[in-house]
Design an enzyme around this catalytic site. Structure first.
Site, PDB file in Angstrom:
ATOM      1  CB  CYS A  83       1.002  -8.362  -3.212  1.00 10.00           C
ATOM      2  SG  CYS A  83       0.100  -5.970  -3.540  1.00 10.00           S
ATOM      3  CB  CYS A  86      -0.768  -7.171   0.900  1.00  4.29           C
ATOM      4  SG  CYS A  86      -0.560  -8.687   0.146  1.00  4.29           S
ATOM      5  CB  CYS A 132      -3.599  -8.590  -4.474  1.00  3.22           C
ATOM      6  SG  CYS A 132      -2.914  -9.206  -3.482  1.00  3.22           S
ATOM      7  CB  CYS A 135      -4.098  -6.183  -0.204  1.00  6.18           C
ATOM      8  SG  CYS A 135      -3.520  -5.999  -1.212  1.00  6.18           S
ATOM      9  CB  CYS A 155      -0.334  -7.778 -19.494  1.00  4.48           C
ATOM     10  SG  CYS A 155       0.446  -5.811 -19.903  1.00  4.48           S
TER      11      CYS A 155
HETATM   12 ZN   LIG Z   1      -1.874  -7.386  -2.080  1.00  3.41          ZN
END
Ligand SMILES: [Zn+2]
Length: 168
Positions: A83, A86, A132, A135, A155
């Protein structure tokens, strides 16, 4: 306090500190095992400051990058995709494939607990949004027209991901 009792308390404290450290290590180990990821929470202003305008638009405002715009779309080196907000690993090159959509696509996340799914009713259709788990960054959507073995197509927006080459 005489010298002896001072030593005893110092030893007792030392033992406590060691136990505390072990407890934290055990907790981390337990977390890694269960896949629990904790939480990263920042204000909108902080995210705006930390991210590029495009990263912010996609991850915090649920935008979509233009197809074919991310260099990660055609990236097939071994490694991990985290991510961008984070650093939580969310996908691996092991599950990446060419969906010919212009967006980086995967048939499974690196760990089911590292992503969260939500119904997305925007654009007059029901899609499944992928976020995610740590976060709440918007990463993309998941569809059921992917390849075996899962039949899923995650996707993703390349701008929401950070690629680190290495062991996948
Ligand atoms: Zn994250």
């Amino acid at each position: 306090m005489n010298r002896r009792s001072f030593l005893t308390s110092a030893l007792a404290f030392g033992a406590f500190a060691a136990t505390g450290a072990q407890a934290v290590a055990a907790l981390d180990k337990g977390r890694a095992k269960s896949g629990a990821v904790g939480r990263v929470v920042k204000s909108d202003e902080e995210w705006r400051r930390l991210l590029t305008p495009e990263q912010y638009e996609v991850t915090r405002r649920k935008g979509t990058e233009a197809p074919g715009s991310s260099p990660l779309d055609k990236q097939y080196a071994l490694g991990t995709y985290a991510c961008v907000c984070c650093d939580l690993p969310v996908f691996s090159s092991k599950a990446k494939y060419n969906s010919r959509t212009g967006w980086p696509s995967f048939w499974q996340p690196v760990n089911r607990r590292h992503v969260r799914e939500e119904k997305d009713r925007s654009l007059g259709e029901v899609r499944t949004e992928v976020l995610c788990a740590r976060c709440d960054a918007h990463l993309g959507h998941v569809f059921d027209d992917g390849p075996e073995p899962t039949g899923l197509r995650y996707c993703m927006n390349g701008v929401a991901l950070k690629f680190a080459a290495g062991k996948a």
